[in-house]
Scaffold this motif. Structure first.
Motif, PDB file in Angstrom:
ATOM      1  N   PRO A 392       0.346  -1.101  -0.148  1.00 27.38           N
ATOM      2  CA  PRO A 392      -0.162  -0.358   0.128  1.00 27.38           C
ATOM      3  C   PRO A 392       0.897   1.326  -0.075  1.00 27.38           C
ATOM      4  CG  PRO A 392      -0.239  -1.307   2.690  1.00 27.38           C
ATOM      5  CD  PRO A 392       0.661  -2.079   1.489  1.00 27.38           C
ATOM      6  N   PRO A 395       1.576   6.185   3.507  1.00 26.93           N
ATOM      7  CA  PRO A 395       1.474   7.673   3.979  1.00 26.93           C
ATOM      8  C   PRO A 395       2.420   8.851   4.863  1.00 26.93           C
ATOM      9  CG  PRO A 395       0.409   6.508   5.994  1.00 26.93           C
ATOM     10  CD  PRO A 395       0.979   5.325   5.136  1.00 26.93           C
ATOM     11  N   LYS A 400      -1.261  11.094   2.166  1.00 22.84           N
ATOM     12  CA  LYS A 400      -2.727  10.146   1.818  1.00 22.84           C
ATOM     13  C   LYS A 400      -2.471   8.697   0.707  1.00 22.84           C
ATOM     14  CE  LYS A 400      -2.956  11.504  -2.438  1.00 22.84           C
ATOM     15  NZ  LYS A 400      -4.407  12.971  -3.771  1.00 22.84           N
ATOM     16  N   VAL A 401      -3.326   7.852   1.494  1.00 20.80           N
ATOM     17  CA  VAL A 401      -3.166   6.590   0.854  1.00 20.80           C
ATOM     18  C   VAL A 401      -4.249   6.542   0.211  1.00 20.80           C
ATOM     19  CG1 VAL A 401      -2.896   6.107   3.388  1.00 20.80           C
ATOM     20  CG2 VAL A 401      -5.194   6.130   2.707  1.00 20.80           C
ATOM     21  N   VAL A 402      -4.896   7.263  -0.905  1.00 20.71           N
ATOM     22  CA  VAL A 402      -6.018   7.064  -1.786  1.00 20.71           C
ATOM     23  C   VAL A 402      -5.179   7.243  -2.980  1.00 20.71           C
ATOM     24  CG1 VAL A 402      -8.107   8.010  -2.680  1.00 20.71           C
ATOM     25  CG2 VAL A 402      -8.015   8.070  -0.111  1.00 20.71           C
ATOM     26  N   ILE A 403      -5.480   6.312  -3.835  1.00 20.90           N
ATOM     27  CA  ILE A 403      -4.587   6.364  -5.566  1.00 20.90           C
ATOM     28  C   ILE A 403      -5.745   6.364  -6.676  1.00 20.90           C
ATOM     29  CG2 ILE A 403      -3.888   5.081  -7.170  1.00 20.90           C
ATOM     30  CD1 ILE A 403      -2.045   5.990  -4.740  1.00 20.90           C
ATOM     31  N   LEU A 424      -6.294  -4.065  -0.498  1.00 20.36           N
ATOM     32  CA  LEU A 424      -6.017  -2.459  -1.043  1.00 20.36           C
ATOM     33  C   LEU A 424      -7.201  -1.619  -1.695  1.00 20.36           C
ATOM     34  CD1 LEU A 424      -2.900  -3.331  -3.563  1.00 20.36           C
ATOM     35  CD2 LEU A 424      -3.298  -2.366  -1.118  1.00 20.36           C
ATOM     36  N   SER A 427      -8.233   1.808  -0.623  1.00 24.33           N
ATOM     37  CA  SER A 427      -7.363   2.821  -1.141  1.00 24.33           C
ATOM     38  C   SER A 427      -7.681   2.785  -2.357  1.00 24.33           C
ATOM     39  CB  SER A 427      -5.781   2.007  -1.363  1.00 24.33           C
ATOM     40  OG  SER A 427      -5.430   1.836   0.557  1.00 24.33           O
TER      41      SER A 427
END
Length: 482
Positions: A392, A395, A400-403, A424, A427
């Motif tokens: 993953p 951060p 941020k952990v958003v793809i 995942l 995310s």
């Protein structure tokens, strides 16, 4: 104006009356003369419409017979507008259109030469499939260039300066060294005769010599080249001492407007003994930095390490968005440079495809697990076998952990990879499509047992799981279950 017509209903009468015959419809005005620019658009639209009806671009193939317009007597060379039998058929719809307008133009005493209008359009897109056609095309351009005098206002001869797209990707030599030498010699001759070429499509199965690359590099108009595809890269091009000795690197130094580059490695797969070797590999030095400010798409396949890859790693690629690579994550740096390339240029990528060309014997190498960390802005990710256990995003590095991943492509469903994907999915809030690249849905009419067995059964299970999250499962043809 037409003469007045009188009608005599009673010709034998002493005082028979006469009536003037009046037309019910107004007289059609004569057609206005069209300039050459309008004729060029009409001709290009006719070619594109006919090519779309055929389903492929057969209209731009080089052929030796002449095209004759029946009612006008116009001859146009070369004749890759239509096949000879169809072009000489007077019932062909496009031919009737051109014959009618050209005939009307001739009757109106217009100075319109159809050959001057058609030839630049025909030569602008040249596709050659055989060695014989390449020989005739080269002879045509060479003869025209030899008869071109210095009195002309343009220093470049015609029809060579009309060529904008030159496609020889379908030429095959079938491991014939003599025929390969002939093709290499013909290309060496014809390259300098096309100064305004924007799109060059070579054959990835036919490696060019250094002589051909030197001729291509030293010609006029390299700044006009925007697409260079099908380049076959051999180990002899790579230099362990200096990047400047690479002929492909020298060519790229002149192509500042290049937007798409496709290079295919030939016989560059590392041997089994080289993977565990402890010998020190020298990194070639370079004093020149490639500057490709418009490069958007880069394809490097079957190239674990080369002086070209070293030059591209240190190059300036501000607009690079699409990248196709063959993964070699099990080979350490600097024996393999793909992982290093992603570390340097991965942040700007929106499409990343990890792909291994299928050639016997095919050896698959693992993909890097840190793809989501090195490519945080990727929207379309295509992975290769063996599927990696993706890590993953960190951060601490991205904040941020958003793809923004929207499309994920894998060869076929894998139970172990489902666990990775399931972990995942939080995310990937924008993920809408998961594609099975190497599989197809079975057609309708087969039994339910056949549709639930093997890979088809696994795809159905994946489809049910992903449908709960609003994600579509598509096959290799981008189709849903029938």
């Amino acid at each position: 104006m037409s003469e007045t017509i009188l009608l005599c209903p009673r010709p034998l009468a002493r005082y028979g009356g006469r009536f003037v015959l009046l037309p019910l419809l107004p007289q059609q005005p004569p057609l206005k003369p069209l300039p050459a620019e309008i004729w060029s658009k009409i001709f290009s639209l006719a070619l594109s419409a006919d090519a779309s009806q055929r389903g492929h671009r057969q209209a731009h193939h080089w052929q030796t017979p002449m095209v004759r317009f029946a009612d006008v007597g116009v001859q146009i060379l070369p004749s890759y507008v239509e096949r000879a039998d169809e072009a000489q058929n007077p019932t062909h719809p496009h031919q009737l259109i051109f014959d009618e307008h050209f005939a009307q133009s001739r009757n109106n005493s217009l100075t319109l030469n159809p050959q001057e209008v058609a030839c630049p359009l025909l030569y602008s897109n040249v596709k050659i499939s055989t060695v014989g056609d390449l020989d005739k095309f080269t002879a045509r351009l060479r003869t025209a260039d030899q008869t071109w005098d210095s009195i002309r206002r343009i220093p470049y001869s015609t029809p060579g300066r009309w060529v904008q797209t030159f496609d020889v990707s379908e030429i095959t030599v079938m491991h014939d060294s003599r025929q390969a030498f002939v093709v290499d010699s013909l290309l060496t001759t014809v390259f300098p005769l096309m100064p305004f070429m924007e799109n060059l499509k070579l054959s990835s199965s036919l490696p060019l010599s250094r002589r051909a690359f030197v001729c291509l590099t030293s010609r006029d108009g390299n700044s006009n080249l925007r697409i260079l595809s099908g380049v076959c890269y051999v180990p002899a091009f790579s230099s362990s001492t200096s990047v400047e000795e690479d002929p492909v690197v020298r060519l790229l130094q002149k192509c500042h407007r290049l937007e798409r580059l496709e290079v295919m490695g030939s016989d560059m797969q590392p041997a089994d003994g080289e993977l565990d070797s402890q010998d020190v590999v020298e990194i070639p030095g370079t004093d020149v930095k490639l500057d490709l400010p418009r490069l958007k798409t880069l394809i490097l396949l079957s190239m674990p390490s080369s002086s070209l890859t070293h030059a591209l790693i240190s190059a300036i690629l501000p607009r690079l968005k699409v990248l196709h690579l063959t993964p070699y994550d099990d080979i350490p740096y600097p024996r393999a440079l793909t992982t290093r390339f992603l570390d340097v240029h991965g942040e700007s990528l929106s499409t990343l495809s990890l792909f291994t060309p299928k050639c016997w014997p095919t050896r698959f190498h693992p993909s890097p697990r840190t793809v989501l960390r090195t490519c945080p802005n990727v929207r379309h990710l295509s992975l290769e076998t063996p599927l990696p256990a993706l890590l993953p995003p960190d951060p601490m590095d991205t904040g941020k952990v958003v793809i923004p991943l929207q499309i994920l492509s894998i060869p076929r469903p894998n139970h172990d990879f489902w666990r990775t994907l399931e972990a995942l999915l939080p995310s990937f809030p924008s993920l809408s499509v998961v594609r099975m690249r190497d599989t197809r849905w079975l057609r309708k009419g087969l039994s339910s047992h056949a549709q639930e067995a093997g890979v088809q059964g696994e795809m159905r299970v994946w489809r049910q799981r992903l449908a709960k999250r609003g994600i579509y499962l598509l096959d290799g043809d981008w189709k849903d279950i029938p």
